[in-house]
Scaffold this motif. Structure first.
Motif, mmCIF file in Angstrom:
data_model
loop_
_atom_site.group_PDB
_atom_site.id
_atom_site.type_symbol
_atom_site.label_atom_id
_atom_site.label_comp_id
_atom_site.label_asym_id
_atom_site.label_seq_id
_atom_site.Cartn_x
_atom_site.Cartn_y
_atom_site.Cartn_z
ATOM 1 N N LEU A 66 0.821 -1.204 0.000
ATOM 2 C CA LEU A 66 0.000 0.000 0.000
ATOM 3 C C LEU A 66 0.859 1.259 0.000
ATOM 4 O O LEU A 66 1.957 1.262 0.560
ATOM 5 N N ALA A 67 0.335 2.328 -0.592
ATOM 6 C CA ALA A 67 1.007 3.626 -0.492
ATOM 7 C C ALA A 67 0.975 4.044 0.972
ATOM 8 O O ALA A 67 -0.086 4.042 1.602
ATOM 9 N N ALA A 68 2.139 4.383 1.512
ATOM 10 C CA ALA A 68 2.220 4.772 2.917
ATOM 11 C C ALA A 68 1.548 6.118 3.168
ATOM 12 O O ALA A 68 1.082 6.386 4.273
ATOM 13 N N GLY A 69 1.478 6.951 2.148
ATOM 14 C CA GLY A 69 0.859 8.264 2.296
ATOM 15 C C GLY A 69 0.452 8.810 0.944
ATOM 16 O O GLY A 69 0.742 8.214 -0.100
ATOM 17 N N PRO A 70 -0.216 9.945 0.943
ATOM 18 C CA PRO A 70 -0.665 10.541 -0.313
ATOM 19 C C PRO A 70 0.510 11.064 -1.129
ATOM 20 O O PRO A 70 1.497 11.548 -0.580
ATOM 21 N N GLY A 71 0.399 10.932 -2.450
ATOM 22 C CA GLY A 71 1.457 11.426 -3.316
ATOM 23 C C GLY A 71 1.205 11.065 -4.758
ATOM 24 O O GLY A 71 0.066 10.798 -5.157
ATOM 25 N N ALA A 126 4.531 15.194 -0.316
ATOM 26 C CA ALA A 126 4.742 16.595 0.043
ATOM 27 C C ALA A 126 6.029 16.735 0.851
ATOM 28 O O ALA A 126 6.479 15.790 1.505
ATOM 29 N N GLY A 127 6.621 17.905 0.802
ATOM 30 C CA GLY A 127 7.809 18.187 1.586
ATOM 31 C C GLY A 127 9.082 17.596 1.014
ATOM 32 O O GLY A 127 10.084 17.472 1.719
#
Length: 172
Positions: free
Chosen positions: A76-81, A100-101
């Motif tokens: 799974l994607a660990a976070g949005p991106g 982000a970042g």
């Protein structure tokens, strides 16, 4: 409004921010939001190997963590991106996601179900886990990496929930 009522309203609002949506809006257990990022495999998984920062730019080290999981586990994607790469690197199937970042997470060995340019949310399936990441103490390991620019970071730091501090309230 009384001070007690104001305090109760403030605490209720803070609880809503910390606890997130109620059960009706909750995601499946593998992707229940706590912070912006979550485990890239249903979990929490067993940690097989931790980050061992390299000695110099090309020195030995382990530039990520290994998460023990079964072959065929959905990664799974660990976070949005946005997926920036899904393909072979040195003969190994890799998926990379920019966040982000200036952060980039990498996942290997993963047979991708996503393509470069595709936006992903936390918990979006990226592909399935294959065997082939040695030395793995289990059937298979997901190598999960994180970097900002050329600097490798510990991806486990993404899982630390935001720190919430309540400060004394002084009426006035």
């Amino acid at each position: 409004m009384s001070r007690v009522r104001v305090a109760v309203v403030v605490l209720a609002l803070l609880w809503g921010v910390v606890a997130g949506p109620g059960p009706a809006a909750a995601a499946p257990p593998a992707a229940v939001p706590v912070g912006l990022y979550g485990w890239p495999v249903p979990g929490p998984p067993v940690l097989g190997r931790v980050l061992d920062p390299e000695a110099g730019r090309y020195g030995p080290g382990h530039r990520g963590v290994d998460l023990v999981a079964a072959v065929g586990t959905t990664v799974l994607a660990a976070g949005p991106g946005v997926v920036v790469f899904a393909g072979q690197v040195a003969g190994r199937p890799v998926v990379s996601v920019d966040h982000a970042g200036g952060l980039r997470t990498t996942y290997e060995p993963v047979t991708a179900v996503v393509a470069a340019g595709q936006p992903v949310a936390r918990g979006t399936p990226l592909g399935t886990l294959l065997t082939g990441h040695a030395p793995c103490p289990g059937e298979a390991c997901l190598h999960w990496g994180l970097r900002r620019g050329e600097v490798y970071l510990d991806p486990l730091t993404l899982l630390v929930p935001p720190r919430v501090r309540l400060l004394p309230w002084e009426p006035g």
